[in-house]
Design an enzyme around this catalytic site. Structure first.
Site, PDB file in Angstrom:
ATOM      1  N   HIS A 272      23.798 -67.772-104.803  1.00 34.87           N
ATOM      2  CA  HIS A 272      25.126 -67.987-104.218  1.00 34.87           C
ATOM      3  C   HIS A 272      26.011 -68.682-105.237  1.00 34.87           C
ATOM      4  O   HIS A 272      25.543 -69.528-105.996  1.00 34.87           O
ATOM      5  CB  HIS A 272      25.018 -68.870-102.956  1.00 34.87           C
ATOM      6  N   ASP A 329      22.753 -63.753 -96.021  1.00 32.37           N
ATOM      7  CA  ASP A 329      22.410 -62.338 -95.830  1.00 32.37           C
ATOM      8  C   ASP A 329      20.917 -62.063 -95.840  1.00 32.37           C
ATOM      9  O   ASP A 329      20.494 -60.951 -95.525  1.00 32.37           O
ATOM     10  CB  ASP A 329      23.081 -61.508 -96.936  1.00 32.37           C
TER      11      ASP A 329
HETATM   12  C1  SDX Z   1      27.874 -63.698 -99.613  1.00 29.56           C
HETATM   13  O1  SDX Z   1      31.150 -66.774-101.838  1.00 29.56           O
HETATM   14  C2  SDX Z   1      30.707 -66.833-100.558  1.00 29.56           C
HETATM   15  O2  SDX Z   1      30.858 -67.772 -99.850  1.00 29.56           O
HETATM   16  C3  SDX Z   1      30.027 -65.517-100.111  1.00 29.56           C
HETATM   17  C4  SDX Z   1      29.321 -65.568 -98.730  1.00 29.56           C
HETATM   18  C5  SDX Z   1      30.338 -65.743 -97.595  1.00 29.56           C
HETATM   19  O3  SDX Z   1      29.930 -66.234 -96.504  1.00 29.56           O
HETATM   20  O4  SDX Z   1      31.489 -65.252 -97.750  1.00 29.56           O
HETATM   21  O5  SDX Z   1      28.396 -66.648 -98.693  1.00 29.56           O
HETATM   22  C6  SDX Z   1      28.584 -64.256 -98.414  1.00 29.56           C
HETATM   23  O6  SDX Z   1      28.450 -62.880-100.296  1.00 29.56           O
HETATM   24  C7  SDX Z   1      26.508 -64.209 -99.985  1.00 29.56           C
HETATM   25  C8  SDX Z   1      25.954 -63.594-101.310  1.00 29.56           C
HETATM   26  C9  SDX Z   1      25.379 -62.191-100.967  1.00 29.56           C
HETATM   27  N1  SDX Z   1      25.038 -61.489-102.218  1.00 29.56           N
HETATM   28  C10 SDX Z   1      23.724 -61.299-102.572  1.00 29.56           C
HETATM   29  O7  SDX Z   1      22.767 -61.753-101.956  1.00 29.56           O
HETATM   30  C11 SDX Z   1      23.551 -60.439-103.826  1.00 29.56           C
HETATM   31  C12 SDX Z   1      22.469 -61.064-104.738  1.00 29.56           C
HETATM   32  N2  SDX Z   1      23.022 -62.322-105.297  1.00 29.56           N
HETATM   33  C13 SDX Z   1      23.673 -62.269-106.559  1.00 29.56           C
HETATM   34  O8  SDX Z   1      24.174 -61.060-107.007  1.00 29.56           O
HETATM   35  C14 SDX Z   1      24.400 -63.545-106.973  1.00 29.56           C
HETATM   36  O9  SDX Z   1      23.556 -64.592-106.714  1.00 29.56           O
HETATM   37  C15 SDX Z   1      25.754 -63.819-106.377  1.00 29.56           C
HETATM   38  C16 SDX Z   1      26.694 -62.672-106.554  1.00 29.56           C
HETATM   39  C17 SDX Z   1      25.638 -64.166-104.933  1.00 29.56           C
HETATM   40  C18 SDX Z   1      26.326 -65.053-107.117  1.00 29.56           C
HETATM   41  O10 SDX Z   1      26.541 -64.667-108.413  1.00 29.56           O
HETATM   42  P1  SDX Z   1      27.119 -65.698-109.515  1.00 29.56           P
HETATM   43  O11 SDX Z   1      27.518 -66.983-108.893  1.00 29.56           O
HETATM   44  O12 SDX Z   1      28.131 -64.949-110.322  1.00 29.56           O
HETATM   45  O13 SDX Z   1      25.875 -66.037-110.360  1.00 29.56           O
HETATM   46  P2  SDX Z   1      25.369 -65.183-111.581  1.00 29.56           P
HETATM   47  O14 SDX Z   1      25.392 -63.716-111.247  1.00 29.56           O
HETATM   48  O15 SDX Z   1      26.106 -65.638-112.790  1.00 29.56           O
HETATM   49  O16 SDX Z   1      23.840 -65.636-111.653  1.00 29.56           O
HETATM   50  C19 SDX Z   1      23.443 -66.805-112.373  1.00 29.56           C
HETATM   51  C20 SDX Z   1      22.068 -66.465-112.924  1.00 29.56           C
HETATM   52  C21 SDX Z   1      22.058 -65.177-113.747  1.00 29.56           C
HETATM   53  O17 SDX Z   1      20.949 -65.257-114.630  1.00 29.56           O
HETATM   54  P3  SDX Z   1      21.251 -65.771-116.197  1.00 29.56           P
HETATM   55  O18 SDX Z   1      22.371 -64.873-116.717  1.00 29.56           O
HETATM   56  O19 SDX Z   1      21.647 -67.215-116.068  1.00 29.56           O
HETATM   57  O20 SDX Z   1      19.926 -65.552-116.883  1.00 29.56           O
HETATM   58  O21 SDX Z   1      21.166 -66.228-111.819  1.00 29.56           O
HETATM   59  C22 SDX Z   1      20.721 -64.865-111.863  1.00 29.56           C
HETATM   60  C23 SDX Z   1      21.699 -64.115-112.734  1.00 29.56           C
HETATM   61  O22 SDX Z   1      21.054 -62.993-113.337  1.00 29.56           O
HETATM   62  N3  SDX Z   1      20.749 -64.393-110.472  1.00 29.56           N
HETATM   63  C24 SDX Z   1      19.823 -63.619-109.928  1.00 29.56           C
HETATM   64  C25 SDX Z   1      20.226 -63.449-108.596  1.00 29.56           C
HETATM   65  N4  SDX Z   1      21.383 -64.086-108.387  1.00 29.56           N
HETATM   66  C26 SDX Z   1      21.711 -64.671-109.554  1.00 29.56           C
HETATM   67  N5  SDX Z   1      18.702 -63.083-110.436  1.00 29.56           N
HETATM   68  C27 SDX Z   1      17.955 -62.345-109.575  1.00 29.56           C
HETATM   69  N6  SDX Z   1      18.261 -62.131-108.281  1.00 29.56           N
HETATM   70  C28 SDX Z   1      19.404 -62.660-107.757  1.00 29.56           C
HETATM   71  N7  SDX Z   1      19.743 -62.449-106.493  1.00 29.56           N
END
Ligand code: SDX
Length: 393
Positions: A272, A329
């Site tokens: 998140h 989710d």
């Molecule tokens: C919602 O913003 C809100 O409030 C949203 C929400 C709401 O109520 O409106 O809470 C609802 O959208 C919840 C999120 C639902 N999405 C998912 O579950 C999709 C999977 N999650 C990710 O794609 C990700 O965690 C996000 C999009 C939620 C957040 O992305 P960020 O903040 O841009 O973080 P990032 O992509 O930069 O990740 C940081 C690191 C990265 O690794 P490094 O580059 O540091 O090596 O964490 C890793 C990412 O690769 N990472 C994951 C991961 N999420 C982040 N690796 C594996 N699996 C994951 N799910």
């Protein structure tokens, strides 16, 4: 560039507005609507009462919530002419595609919503119509997916019961809506009510900042929510769990895929932008999962796979270092499925829950007379060039 610009791609550290609606503390995992902890609202309130709280700022009195329900009941019917183009959607088309079209068309059927200088009463009528018609439209979309006739609203029911009646009711027999399902639906919708400046809410605010009408601003929010990184994740989580189940339930293998930078696979429902601790909503939903599945006598194998995934991930240094926890989710789809909804409807249900939050944030932006949103950029393109005729290129 005149002055200077701070580059913050993805708005990771940008305060885009001031708001009194929702408070998040991502480090600790706190979520409050208008100062009330989400845990208390999920346990004690109803979704319509929370919608009132988010939009008008205070918990309603018995009189106020009764009037609110009455106002909504007067507007649950959707203009019959909307059916003409609704019928044109293929029955297997994605429910979010239908929802964007139908909600956007409300501004065509209710042109009073187009006046950007609406009085408070006119804005309130526009709000009530949207809240009321959203339940009817969502239930229509579900009925279409089955090839069943739509069910009209019944004013004797409360907001959530009426939605469930229109969704699961049948024309051929009187269907009793299980109180367990009503309670579970209220909790799920409350948990999705608002979440400060997330992607879809920021979209609603920036579209509304151009004085676009509420229906168009919310339509933009629905489009943003559809993405699998945002609200679309609840559908993606179930699809992921089903894939892991079909693959023999080897959670270690899939956790390793999620960690592999050469593999595009991500653990959906994990991570998140704000929560670097447990998402308080995920905690509530996880507990509700066991409770509701037991009450409904359902044993869903994907729930145990989800729990295994969570257990393995939370011990894994990759997830610990990046503070990746289950988000709202991760478990919600398991309950939606237990309540009888198909996977394709999950993000539409997220939109139904988030609607009062989008409305509250749009209303606050207008009341605060915020300027039109217009971010700047750092230009990294080509510098001065002269035009070259096509025969010289
Ligand atoms: C919602 O913003 C809100 O409030 C949203 C929400 C709401 O109520 O409106 O809470 C609802 O959208 C919840 C999120 C639902 N999405 C998912 O579950 C999709 C999977 N999650 C990710 O794609 C990700 O965690 C996000 C999009 C939620 C957040 O992305 P960020 O903040 O841009 O973080 P990032 O992509 O930069 O990740 C940081 C690191 C990265 O690794 P490094 O580059 O540091 O090596 O964490 C890793 C990412 O690769 N990472 C994951 C991961 N999420 C982040 N690796 C594996 N699996 C994951 N799910």
């Amino acid at each position: 560039l005149t002055g200077y610009v701070t580059l913050d791609i993805g708005y990771k550290n940008t305060g885009a507005t001031k708001s009194a609606i929702t408070f998040l503390d991502g480090e600790v995992g706190i979520l409050k609507y208008r100062g009330y902890p989400i845990e208390q609202l999920a346990q004690k309130s109803s979704f319509l009462e929370v919608a009132y709280l988010l939009i008008y700022g205070e918990l309603p009195t018995a009189e106020q919530i009764k009037n609110f329900q009455t106002q909504i009941n007067h507007h649950t019917l959707v203009h019959e002419d909307m059916k003409k183009f609704f019928d044109g959607y293929p029955s297997n088309s994605h429910p979010m595609g239908q929802l964007t079209g139908l909600i956007s068309s409300l501004s065509a059927f209710y042109p009073e919503s187009l006046n950007s200088n609406q009085t408070a009463e006119e804005i309130n009528l526009t709000i009530v119509k949207l809240l009321a018609k959203m339940t009817t439209i969502v239930s229509w979309i579900y009925k279409k997916s089955l090839g069943h006739p739509v069910i009209y609203p019944q004013n004797r029911f409360d907001y959530v019961t009426n939605f469930l009646y229109m969704t699961f009711g049948q024309r051929t027999e009187e269907v009793v809506i299980d109180p367990v399902v009503v309670e579970a639906m209220n909790v799920l919708l409350i948990l999705h009510g608002d979440h400060e400046q997330n992607c879809s809410t920021s979209t609603v605010r920036i579209v509304g900042s151009s004085e676009a009408n509420l229906y168009s601003s919310v339509t933009a929010g629905i489009c943003a929510l559809w993405g699998p990184l945002h609200g679309g994740a609840n559908q993606a989580v179930i699809e992921m769990l089903e894939k892991i189940k079909a693959d023999g339930g080897d959670t270690e293998k899939w956790i390793n895929k999620a960690k592999d930078k050469n593999d595009p696979f991500r653990l959906m429902g994990f991570g998140h932008r704000v929560y670097k601790n447990f998402d308080p909503r995920a905690k509530i939903i996880k507990k509700a999962c066991d409770d509701i599945l037991e009450k409904l006598g359902i044993d869903d194998e994907v729930l145990s796979i989800a729990k295994q995934l969570e257990e393995v991930a939370l011990k894994d240094p990759y997830f610990i270092e990046r503070k990746l926890y289950p988000n709202v989710d991760f478990y919600s789809g398991i309950i939606y499925r237990a309540l009888g909804f198909p996977t394709e409807m999950f993000t539409v249900l997220f939109a139904l829950g988030r609607l009062p939050g989008w409305i509250a944030q749009w209303k606050e932006m207008k009341e605060n007379k915020e300027p039109i949103g217009r971010p700047r950029q750092i230009y990294v393109g080509a510098v001065d060039r002269d035009y070259v005729d096509i025969d010289k290129r």
